[in-house]
Enzyme design. Structure first.
Site, PDB file in Angstrom:
ATOM      1  N   GLN A 192       2.237  -2.129   6.114  1.00 32.88           N
ATOM      2  CA  GLN A 192       2.624  -0.842   6.675  1.00 32.88           C
ATOM      3  C   GLN A 192       3.010  -0.892   8.150  1.00 32.88           C
ATOM      4  O   GLN A 192       3.934  -0.196   8.569  1.00 32.88           O
ATOM      5  CB  GLN A 192       1.506   0.173   6.467  1.00 32.88           C
ATOM      6  CG  GLN A 192       1.371   0.608   5.013  1.00 32.88           C
ATOM      7  CD  GLN A 192       0.387   1.738   4.842  1.00 32.88           C
ATOM      8  OE1 GLN A 192      -0.497   1.957   5.673  1.00 32.88           O
ATOM      9  NE2 GLN A 192       0.531   2.481   3.758  1.00 32.88           N
ATOM     10  N   PHE A 193       2.320  -1.696   8.933  1.00 35.87           N
ATOM     11  CA  PHE A 193       2.667  -1.924  10.336  1.00 35.87           C
ATOM     12  C   PHE A 193       2.344  -3.378  10.655  1.00 35.87           C
ATOM     13  O   PHE A 193       1.407  -3.949  10.089  1.00 35.87           O
ATOM     14  CB  PHE A 193       1.885  -1.000  11.275  1.00 35.87           C
ATOM     15  CG  PHE A 193       2.254   0.452  11.127  1.00 35.87           C
ATOM     16  CD1 PHE A 193       3.293   1.002  11.860  1.00 35.87           C
ATOM     17  CD2 PHE A 193       1.557   1.260  10.238  1.00 35.87           C
ATOM     18  CE1 PHE A 193       3.636   2.338  11.721  1.00 35.87           C
ATOM     19  CE2 PHE A 193       1.897   2.601  10.083  1.00 35.87           C
ATOM     20  CZ  PHE A 193       2.947   3.137  10.829  1.00 35.87           C
ATOM     21  N   HIS A 208      -0.145   0.413  15.670  1.00 33.47           N
ATOM     22  CA  HIS A 208       1.054   0.807  14.941  1.00 33.47           C
ATOM     23  C   HIS A 208       2.326   0.471  15.727  1.00 33.47           C
ATOM     24  O   HIS A 208       3.427   0.773  15.264  1.00 33.47           O
ATOM     25  CB  HIS A 208       1.045   2.309  14.653  1.00 33.47           C
ATOM     26  CG  HIS A 208      -0.083   2.766  13.798  1.00 33.47           C
ATOM     27  ND1 HIS A 208      -1.385   2.758  14.229  1.00 33.47           N
ATOM     28  CD2 HIS A 208      -0.104   3.253  12.531  1.00 33.47           C
ATOM     29  CE1 HIS A 208      -2.168   3.224  13.278  1.00 33.47           C
ATOM     30  NE2 HIS A 208      -1.418   3.523  12.230  1.00 33.47           N
ATOM     31  N   ILE A 236      -1.235  -6.733   9.675  1.00 32.30           N
ATOM     32  CA  ILE A 236      -1.120  -8.002   8.961  1.00 32.30           C
ATOM     33  C   ILE A 236      -2.266  -8.956   9.291  1.00 32.30           C
ATOM     34  O   ILE A 236      -2.475  -9.949   8.590  1.00 32.30           O
ATOM     35  CB  ILE A 236       0.231  -8.667   9.281  1.00 32.30           C
ATOM     36  CG1 ILE A 236       0.701  -9.559   8.128  1.00 32.30           C
ATOM     37  CG2 ILE A 236       0.185  -9.465  10.589  1.00 32.30           C
ATOM     38  CD1 ILE A 236       2.132 -10.038   8.266  1.00 32.30           C
ATOM     39  N   PRO A 285      -5.525  -9.158   8.840  1.00 36.44           N
ATOM     40  CA  PRO A 285      -6.436  -9.639   7.793  1.00 36.44           C
ATOM     41  C   PRO A 285      -5.795 -10.653   6.857  1.00 36.44           C
ATOM     42  O   PRO A 285      -6.504 -11.459   6.243  1.00 36.44           O
ATOM     43  CB  PRO A 285      -6.813  -8.353   7.036  1.00 36.44           C
ATOM     44  CG  PRO A 285      -6.623  -7.260   8.025  1.00 36.44           C
ATOM     45  CD  PRO A 285      -5.437  -7.680   8.843  1.00 36.44           C
ATOM     46  N   GLU A 342      -4.947  -6.384   2.981  1.00 39.09           N
ATOM     47  CA  GLU A 342      -3.785  -7.224   3.289  1.00 39.09           C
ATOM     48  C   GLU A 342      -3.993  -8.680   2.899  1.00 39.09           C
ATOM     49  O   GLU A 342      -3.053  -9.343   2.441  1.00 39.09           O
ATOM     50  CB  GLU A 342      -3.439  -7.115   4.777  1.00 39.09           C
ATOM     51  CG  GLU A 342      -2.772  -5.824   5.182  1.00 39.09           C
ATOM     52  CD  GLU A 342      -3.727  -4.651   5.274  1.00 39.09           C
ATOM     53  OE1 GLU A 342      -3.241  -3.497   5.340  1.00 39.09           O
ATOM     54  OE2 GLU A 342      -4.958  -4.879   5.274  1.00 39.09           O
ATOM     55  N   GLU A 345       0.831  -1.195   0.000  1.00 33.82           N
ATOM     56  CA  GLU A 345       0.000   0.000   0.000  1.00 33.82           C
ATOM     57  C   GLU A 345       0.875   1.258   0.000  1.00 33.82           C
ATOM     58  O   GLU A 345       1.727   1.427   0.878  1.00 33.82           O
ATOM     59  CB  GLU A 345      -0.908  -0.013   1.233  1.00 33.82           C
ATOM     60  CG  GLU A 345      -1.829  -1.220   1.282  1.00 33.82           C
ATOM     61  CD  GLU A 345      -2.424  -1.477   2.651  1.00 33.82           C
ATOM     62  OE1 GLU A 345      -3.127  -2.508   2.790  1.00 33.82           O
ATOM     63  OE2 GLU A 345      -2.187  -0.675   3.575  1.00 33.82           O
TER      64      GLU A 345
END
Length: 327
Positions: free
Chosen positions: A83-84, A130, A88, A90, A61, A30
């Site tokens: 991204q974080f 995050h 993850i 999903p 994801e 993304e």
């Protein structure tokens, strides 16, 4: 030739060199294209390699990881950015039910050469999702390899090794250290082997096992305790969390007889428990004191105003060293 790079720069260089060297390597994630990723790790790569190899994906994801698995099965070498780490979830089913099991399920006929890059850990004043450290979800899953570098040199060498590995690798990047410091990193392609820990400081009185951002806390605590008490701690950077480098862990504990495990993940069922079990199983007679864990607490990572109270600190590590040596 070496230059001084930070961790982000080392990671970018590793991806750039592998994209140039091997046309099977593609990047997915993304905002990794035009925006260069949330931490700018892929900045400039879209312009250099084009949208067929640096692919901006939808915010999904499960779809990202599922697509990457299909690409890996068909001869590509996908490198995914999540991204974080806590984003993850999903795609968790895709990882543990498919990517991790494919070699076993097909009796070795197929492998999944997939790398999942993801920032992890607290210390950047981010919200809870995050800032999590949930590495044991993946270290508990046969078929996945889990890597967590603590410095720019290892970040580049381990990422190159991960891209070339035939099995799926979760590549955890300590967010707090992305731009914290620079060190010499060779310009050429090189590899740091997956599955090998590193003794970064020799000692005789106690061993500290750490990884990622906590390695710096461990080193600083070890230096302070030596100047204050004269105790010399050995510090081991695990680097790979699964498979663990059992030989290095056991060699160190047999030398020092005492140990401390430092990690920012929640204490219950954290990787520290597995390290302690390994030592109890195979080196119990060498222990001079019980092994302590300095870890995050069993709560979600709290808001930034009290984030520092959640993270292991140098003072907490020093206290653990004292309690273990004086036991």
């Amino acid at each position: 030739m070496s230059r001084k790079l930070n961790i982000i720069q080392a990671i970018t260089e590793a991806m750039d060199q592998k994209l140039e060297q091997d046309e099977r390597v593609i990047l997915m994630g993304e905002d990794i294209g035009m925006n260069g990723g949330v931490f700018r790790a892929t900045e400039g790569l879209l312009d250099k390699y084009g949208s067929n190899r640096v692919i901006d994906t939808p915010l999904a994801e499960s779809g990202i990881i599922g697509s990457a698995i299909g690409l890996a099965l068909n001869g590509m070498l996908p490198l995914v950015e999540i991204q974080f780490l806590a984003f993850i979830y999903p795609g968790f089913e895709q990882l543990v039910a498919h990517a991790a099991r494919m070699r076993y399920r097909t009796r070795g006929q197929f492998t999944i050469p997939l790398v999942i890059r993801t920032p992890y850990g607290a210390g950047i004043r981010g919200p809870e999702l995050h800032s999590e450290s949930v590495e044991t979800f993946f270290a508990h899953t046969p078929g996945l390899k889990v890597v967590a570098p603590s410095n720019p040199y290892d970040a580049k060498g381990l990422l190159i090794s991960a891209i070339e590995d035939p099995d799926p690798v979760i590549f955890m990047e300590p967010t707090k250290l992305y731009r914290a410091f620079k060190e010499a990193v060779p310009q050429e392609i090189y590899r740091v082997p997956i599955g090998e820990a590193k003794v970064v400081q020799e000692g005789m009185d106690l061993t500290i096992f750490a990884w990622g951002a906590m390695l710096r806390e461990a080193l600083l605590a070890a230096k302070k305790i030596e100047s204050e008490k004269g105790w010399k701690c050995e510090v081991v950077d695990l680097r790979t969390l699964y498979p663990l480098d059992k030989e290095t862990i056991l060699q160190s504990i047999k030398k020092t007889g005492r140990a401390l495990v430092v990690h920012e993940a929640h204490k219950t069922a954290g990787l520290g428990a597995e390290i302690i079990s390994l030592i109890n199983d195979e080196a119990l007679i060498y222990l001079k004191a019980p092994i302590k864990r300095i870890a995050g607490f069993d709560i979600p990572v709290p808001p930034f105003s009290v984030e520092n109270d959640y993270l292991p600190t140098v003072e907490r590590v020093k206290q653990g060293i004292s309690e273990t040596i004086l036991f």
